[in-house]
Design a protein around this motif. Sequence first.
Motif, mmCIF file in Angstrom:
data_model
loop_
_atom_site.group_PDB
_atom_site.id
_atom_site.type_symbol
_atom_site.label_atom_id
_atom_site.label_comp_id
_atom_site.label_asym_id
_atom_site.label_seq_id
_atom_site.Cartn_x
_atom_site.Cartn_y
_atom_site.Cartn_z
ATOM 1 N N ALA A 50 0.834 -1.208 0.000
ATOM 2 C CA ALA A 50 0.000 0.000 0.000
ATOM 3 C C ALA A 50 0.866 1.253 0.000
ATOM 4 C CB ALA A 50 -0.937 -0.012 1.202
ATOM 5 N N ILE A 51 1.928 1.248 0.772
ATOM 6 C CA ILE A 51 2.834 2.404 0.804
ATOM 7 C C ILE A 51 3.510 2.592 -0.547
ATOM 8 C CG2 ILE A 51 4.986 3.277 1.812
ATOM 9 C CD1 ILE A 51 4.049 1.901 4.471
ATOM 10 N N LEU A 52 3.952 1.490 -1.160
ATOM 11 C CA LEU A 52 4.619 1.579 -2.463
ATOM 12 C C LEU A 52 3.699 2.122 -3.554
ATOM 13 C CD1 LEU A 52 6.555 -1.811 -2.418
ATOM 14 C CD2 LEU A 52 7.552 0.483 -2.239
ATOM 15 N N LEU A 53 2.400 1.907 -3.406
ATOM 16 C CA LEU A 53 1.453 2.333 -4.439
ATOM 17 C C LEU A 53 0.900 3.741 -4.223
ATOM 18 C CD1 LEU A 53 -0.471 -1.030 -4.932
ATOM 19 C CD2 LEU A 53 1.140 0.057 -6.519
ATOM 20 N N GLU A 54 1.229 4.378 -3.126
ATOM 21 C CA GLU A 54 0.752 5.736 -2.850
ATOM 22 C C GLU A 54 1.505 6.764 -3.689
ATOM 23 O OE1 GLU A 54 1.332 6.412 1.315
ATOM 24 O OE2 GLU A 54 -0.239 4.991 1.883
ATOM 25 N N SER A 55 0.848 7.841 -4.033
ATOM 26 C CA SER A 55 1.467 9.033 -4.635
ATOM 27 C C SER A 55 2.253 8.763 -5.903
ATOM 28 C CB SER A 55 2.388 9.729 -3.616
ATOM 29 O OG SER A 55 1.684 10.024 -2.446
ATOM 30 N N LEU A 56 1.810 7.829 -6.723
ATOM 31 C CA LEU A 56 2.543 7.521 -7.941
ATOM 32 C C LEU A 56 2.483 8.641 -8.970
ATOM 33 C CD1 LEU A 56 1.691 3.739 -8.423
ATOM 34 C CD2 LEU A 56 3.693 4.777 -7.356
ATOM 35 N N GLY A 57 1.453 9.460 -8.926
ATOM 36 C CA GLY A 57 1.314 10.536 -9.900
ATOM 37 C C GLY A 57 2.267 11.687 -9.677
ATOM 38 N N THR A 58 3.029 11.658 -8.599
ATOM 39 C CA THR A 58 3.914 12.782 -8.275
ATOM 40 C C THR A 58 5.357 12.542 -8.707
ATOM 41 O OG1 THR A 58 4.398 11.897 -6.080
ATOM 42 C CG2 THR A 58 2.499 13.377 -6.262
ATOM 43 N N MET A 59 5.588 11.584 -9.604
ATOM 44 C CA MET A 59 6.954 11.253 -9.995
ATOM 45 C C MET A 59 7.211 11.614 -11.456
ATOM 46 S SD MET A 59 7.626 7.709 -7.854
ATOM 47 C CE MET A 59 6.635 6.674 -8.903
ATOM 48 N N PRO A 60 7.630 12.866 -11.730
ATOM 49 C CA PRO A 60 7.930 13.255 -13.112
ATOM 50 C C PRO A 60 8.999 12.362 -13.725
ATOM 51 C CG PRO A 60 7.895 15.167 -11.663
ATOM 52 C CD PRO A 60 7.832 13.944 -10.789
ATOM 53 N N GLY A 61 8.787 11.977 -14.969
ATOM 54 C CA GLY A 61 9.740 11.127 -15.664
ATOM 55 C C GLY A 61 9.493 9.648 -15.488
ATOM 56 N N HIS A 89 14.898 9.340 -12.179
ATOM 57 C CA HIS A 89 14.782 8.421 -11.046
ATOM 58 C C HIS A 89 15.449 9.011 -9.804
ATOM 59 C CE1 HIS A 89 16.258 5.158 -8.425
ATOM 60 N NE2 HIS A 89 14.995 4.811 -8.521
ATOM 61 N N ARG A 90 16.680 9.495 -9.966
ATOM 62 C CA ARG A 90 17.391 10.089 -8.823
ATOM 63 C C ARG A 90 16.607 11.269 -8.251
ATOM 64 N NH1 ARG A 90 21.995 9.545 -12.028
ATOM 65 N NH2 ARG A 90 21.939 11.765 -12.430
ATOM 66 N N ALA A 91 16.052 12.116 -9.112
ATOM 67 C CA ALA A 91 15.300 13.284 -8.651
ATOM 68 C C ALA A 91 14.054 12.877 -7.881
ATOM 69 C CB ALA A 91 14.928 14.168 -9.845
ATOM 70 N N SER A 92 13.453 11.748 -8.264
ATOM 71 C CA SER A 92 12.226 11.309 -7.577
ATOM 72 C C SER A 92 12.481 11.016 -6.103
ATOM 73 C CB SER A 92 11.645 10.062 -8.255
ATOM 74 O OG SER A 92 12.403 8.895 -7.937
ATOM 75 N N LEU A 93 13.695 10.657 -5.764
ATOM 76 C CA LEU A 93 14.021 10.336 -4.377
ATOM 77 C C LEU A 93 14.029 11.569 -3.474
ATOM 78 C CD1 LEU A 93 16.820 7.709 -5.075
ATOM 79 C CD2 LEU A 93 14.403 7.286 -4.544
ATOM 80 N N GLN A 94 13.953 12.752 -4.085
ATOM 81 C CA GLN A 94 13.913 13.999 -3.321
ATOM 82 C C GLN A 94 12.504 14.572 -3.194
ATOM 83 O OE1 GLN A 94 16.637 14.812 -1.648
ATOM 84 N NE2 GLN A 94 17.448 12.977 -2.627
ATOM 85 N N ILE A 95 11.520 13.950 -3.832
ATOM 86 C CA ILE A 95 10.130 14.409 -3.752
ATOM 87 C C ILE A 95 9.611 14.128 -2.343
ATOM 88 C CG2 ILE A 95 7.788 14.008 -4.631
ATOM 89 C CD1 ILE A 95 9.117 13.270 -7.329
ATOM 90 N N PRO A 96 8.991 15.125 -1.692
ATOM 91 C CA PRO A 96 8.542 14.928 -0.308
ATOM 92 C C PRO A 96 7.666 13.683 -0.096
ATOM 93 C CG PRO A 96 8.409 17.240 -0.890
ATOM 94 C CD PRO A 96 8.772 16.501 -2.145
ATOM 95 N N GLU A 97 6.740 13.407 -1.024
ATOM 96 C CA GLU A 97 5.867 12.238 -0.861
ATOM 97 C C GLU A 97 6.656 10.924 -0.953
ATOM 98 O OE1 GLU A 97 3.325 15.545 -2.604
ATOM 99 O OE2 GLU A 97 5.306 14.723 -3.024
#
Length: 129
Positions: A50-61, A89-97
């Motif tokens: 469930a945690i892995l599937l949250e906020s998927l729309g917030t990952m540009p690229g 991918h690297r940038a996604s690791l800095q997204i707050p969500e």
Amino acid sequence: MNRRVVTAGLAGLASLGLAPPVRARLKETSMYGLIGKMTALPGQRDALTAILLESLGTMPGCLSYIVAHDPADETAIWVTEVWTDEASHRASLQIPEVKEAIRRGMPLIATFDEVKVTAPVGGAGLAQQ
């Protein structure tokens, strides 16, 4: 088996309607892929999923992000990702969500069993770059 044999075999399957037409050349891609397996603590696979599937729309690229349960292991989860490039991918690791999901998910993970980097070239549901 050499390339000529594989190409001839695929062409034969295509002529029978059993495979898509063979392309003369595969297009080189800069897409970045990851396939990883993790093991959840006993009884925590659904919560971790469930945690892995949250906020998927917030990952540009992110072109594809698939979470799958391993039917042979009640604690294992496979994650398959395709990104426009490694920098996305690297940038996604800095997204707050994403950072929050990592913080919440880490205590539920027993092990990271495998991670493989891939160079996706296309497929069903994945647009050519």
